[in-house]
Design a protein around this motif. Sequence first.
Motif, short mmCIF file in Angstrom:
data_model
loop_
_atom_site.label_atom_id
_atom_site.label_comp_id
_atom_site.label_asym_id
_atom_site.label_seq_id
_atom_site.Cartn_x
_atom_site.Cartn_y
_atom_site.Cartn_z
N ILE A 289 0.54 -1.21 -0.04
CA ILE A 289 -0.15 -0.28 0.21
C ILE A 289 0.50 1.25 -0.15
O ILE A 289 0.24 2.25 0.34
N ARG A 290 2.00 0.90 -0.56
CA ARG A 290 2.89 2.25 -1.00
C ARG A 290 2.33 3.22 -2.04
O ARG A 290 3.03 4.52 -1.97
N PHE A 291 2.04 2.39 -2.60
CA PHE A 291 0.93 3.55 -3.82
C PHE A 291 -0.27 2.60 -3.66
O PHE A 291 -0.87 1.65 -3.15
N GLY A 292 -1.41 3.79 -4.88
CA GLY A 292 -2.91 3.56 -4.80
C GLY A 292 -2.86 2.13 -5.90
O GLY A 292 -2.49 0.78 -5.82
N MET A 293 -3.65 2.79 -7.11
CA MET A 293 -4.02 1.55 -8.31
C MET A 293 -4.57 0.39 -7.37
O MET A 293 -4.31 -0.60 -8.15
N LYS A 294 -5.85 1.07 -7.16
CA LYS A 294 -6.70 -0.10 -6.39
C LYS A 294 -8.14 -0.15 -7.20
O LYS A 294 -7.01 0.41 -8.35
N PHE A 295 -7.83 -1.56 -7.08
CA PHE A 295 -8.89 -2.21 -7.87
C PHE A 295 -10.41 -1.69 -8.44
O PHE A 295 -10.88 -1.73 -6.99
N GLY A 296 -10.59 -1.25 -9.19
CA GLY A 296 -11.58 -1.03 -10.12
C GLY A 296 -12.96 -2.31 -9.94
O GLY A 296 -12.68 -2.32 -11.61
N GLU A 297 -14.20 -3.01 -9.67
CA GLU A 297 -15.01 -4.34 -9.73
C GLU A 297 -15.75 -3.16 -11.02
O GLU A 297 -16.96 -2.17 -10.71
N LEU A 298 -15.69 -3.56 -12.72
CA LEU A 298 -16.31 -2.84 -13.78
C LEU A 298 -18.18 -3.77 -14.32
O LEU A 298 -17.87 -3.20 -14.88
N ASN A 299 -17.94 -5.18 -13.85
CA ASN A 299 -19.13 -5.88 -14.28
C ASN A 299 -20.58 -4.36 -14.63
O ASN A 299 -21.13 -4.75 -15.56
N ALA A 300 -20.48 -3.57 -13.71
CA ALA A 300 -21.65 -2.93 -13.55
C ALA A 300 -21.73 -1.96 -15.03
O ALA A 300 -22.90 -1.59 -15.18
N VAL A 301 -20.62 -1.21 -14.94
CA VAL A 301 -20.45 -0.37 -16.00
C VAL A 301 -19.92 -1.54 -17.47
O VAL A 301 -19.32 -0.44 -18.10
N ALA A 302 -19.98 -2.74 -17.46
CA ALA A 302 -18.59 -3.27 -18.92
C ALA A 302 -19.60 -4.06 -19.44
O ALA A 302 -19.46 -4.90 -20.15
N GLN A 303 -20.65 -4.92 -18.74
CA GLN A 303 -21.40 -5.47 -18.95
C GLN A 303 -22.95 -5.58 -19.35
O GLN A 303 -23.59 -6.78 -19.77
N HIS A 304 -23.06 -3.87 -20.09
CA HIS A 304 -24.14 -3.78 -20.29
C HIS A 304 -24.56 -3.92 -22.14
O HIS A 304 -24.79 -3.20 -22.42
N LYS A 305 -22.58 -4.04 -22.88
CA LYS A 305 -23.14 -4.11 -23.77
C LYS A 305 -22.73 -5.08 -24.64
O LYS A 305 -22.67 -6.08 -24.36
N GLU A 306 -22.50 -5.56 -26.01
CA GLU A 306 -21.96 -6.47 -26.44
C GLU A 306 -21.08 -6.90 -26.60
O GLU A 306 -20.31 -8.09 -27.59
N PHE A 307 -20.29 -7.00 -25.64
CA PHE A 307 -18.65 -7.43 -25.35
C PHE A 307 -18.35 -8.87 -25.29
O PHE A 307 -19.15 -8.55 -24.02
N ASN A 308 -18.42 -9.58 -25.99
CA ASN A 308 -18.58 -10.73 -24.89
C ASN A 308 -17.78 -11.67 -24.07
O ASN A 308 -18.11 -12.44 -22.93
N VAL A 309 -16.57 -10.99 -24.48
CA VAL A 309 -15.29 -11.38 -23.27
C VAL A 309 -15.50 -11.07 -21.67
O VAL A 309 -16.05 -11.95 -21.07
N PHE A 310 -16.56 -9.71 -21.79
CA PHE A 310 -16.79 -9.07 -20.34
C PHE A 310 -17.99 -9.68 -20.22
O PHE A 310 -18.24 -10.29 -19.26
N ASN A 311 -18.79 -10.27 -21.50
CA ASN A 311 -20.44 -10.65 -20.64
C ASN A 311 -20.39 -11.95 -19.88
O ASN A 311 -20.76 -12.27 -19.71
N GLN A 312 -19.23 -12.36 -20.71
CA GLN A 312 -18.87 -14.02 -19.96
C GLN A 312 -18.04 -14.06 -18.41
O GLN A 312 -18.50 -15.12 -18.20
#
Length: 584
Positions: A289-312
């Motif tokens: 934790i000397r640096f940030g770069m925390k994870f951001g979970e993106l399911n809610a903002v990345a699984q609503h389009k036709e991009f199957n890699v993310f949707n699956q």
Amino acid sequence: MYRSHTNGELRLANVGNEVTLSGWVQKVRDKGFMLWIDLRDRYGITQLILDEERTDKTLFDQAKNIGREFVIQATGTVIERQSKNNNIPTGEIEVLVTKLTILNAAKTPPFTIEDDTDGGEELRMQYRYLDIRRNPVKENLIFRHKVAQEVRNYLSNEDFIEVETPYLIKSTPEGARDFVVPSRMNEGQFYALPQSPQTFKQLLMVGGMDKYFQIVKCFRDEDLRADRQPEFTQIDCEMAFVEQEDILNAFEGLTRHLLQKINNVDVAEFPRITYEEAMRTYGNDKPDIRFGMKFGELNAVAQHKEFNVFNQAELVVGIAVPGGNSYTRKDIDKLIDWVKRPQVGALGMVYARCNEDGSFKSSVDKFYDQEDLAKWAEVTGAKPGDLVCVLSGDTTKVRAQLSALRMELAERLGLRKPDEFAPLWVVDFPLLEWDEETERFHAMHHPFTSPKPEDMPLLDTNPAKVRANAYDLVLNGNEIGGGSIRIHDKATQALMFDHLGFTPEEAKAQFGFLMNAFEYGAPPHGGIAFGLDRLVAILGGQETIRDFIAFPKNNAGRDVMIDAPASIDEAQLTELSLKLNLKS
Ligand code: ASP
């Protein structure tokens, strides 16, 4: 008397003194009519001088035969140097020699004994006693001594008692294989070397010792992993009548003391996060934790389009790389290759550039518009000028992959500063861990760790969800300590063994002594153990523990100096009732 002073001691104030020094010859400079010898010991280097004019001829000739690493004794007068050397504390004086004794001649060493040596790792290990004469190694060993000394001081002042526990014992499970020792007097029977003093320190609590510590060797027969030693040192600790909070406070105190005394760094209260949060935010149970770069979970903002890699994918997760928008297309391609290496194992990487003007450019512009990408930036905390890197897939795997990427990028960006210290506690570890190989639950810490009482009912319904009163102390991305509150009643311990797949008979055969002890008044207790080798390396701002161990083993678990392990002769085998059954 071999010496009146050490080689690090003499100053201008000593000019005129008659002194005797002993040590190793670091260097001889022979100008023909004048000869200088750099004499070294643990404390420093002192220059000796002999010349045609002032030195007796026999002595002068004798001195010419002295070579590197000879052990000599020299007597003479301290004089002021003509040309001073400001780089060493004794640089203002030299000793005009009147008497010289060669205490021991030396062969030419196989590598130069200088701070920067020409000796490779293997050669230095083979002649480790010569390596130890070099400043960097010597200083590391002295540094280690200081850390150990501060540990002893601090814990003794806090009323801890150092108690030695035996090395010839029965298996103590810490998740590795045991090193075993055959017993000559008990045919066909074996001791195990302790993987840790775990059961003994608990028995010391039953014995009323109340606060115990020990700086102790532990032995684990693990498969080769970089920077692991089959024998290593722990600061092992246990306390009675404590809750988790007491342990965390006590050992936060120790760690703060060490950072203060050794590194002159004051750290405020150590942050605490749960295991669940550590995994979610950093993909790792020992986050740096000397640096940030925390994870951001993106399911809610990345699984609503036709991009199957993310949707699956079970999880779509990203990080913001500070300043990463300056990466060229080629840089990014290389980064993608990096995450696809088998060691990391990602299938690919999606990225979004955050332009200075607030617009975005992503590798999936076909599917996502500016509004979508703005949300990704928001969730990952990306600012204009940053790069959002996104991975997707199975939650456990993808977290590990993104964590590897986070560490790699931080390293490249110089965010892992060795002189910065960021400790934190990770708490609420799961009690059990599913093992794919044996298809069974294993104790994540060890089988003596107490479940959280409120989670006990889950033991039967959802064992993976049971949390333990177990904690790790993490420093700069390394686990430096770990421990738990223990089970202290027989029934719970028996229940635990049952869940770990022991039959009551097996549990009794292996740990009957502990269960019996629990029937004679075991106090509530808990503890922790620190890995001393790693702790010392981190406090010393270095990466490898080997540099802080006097006689380390190599990556194959061998001591190349003494050539161990080695075979033993037939007679010894017979005496131990052992028969070798080698395949080749
Ligand atoms: N025995 C444990 C270990 O070696 C530490 C502890 O629980 O105190 O990791």
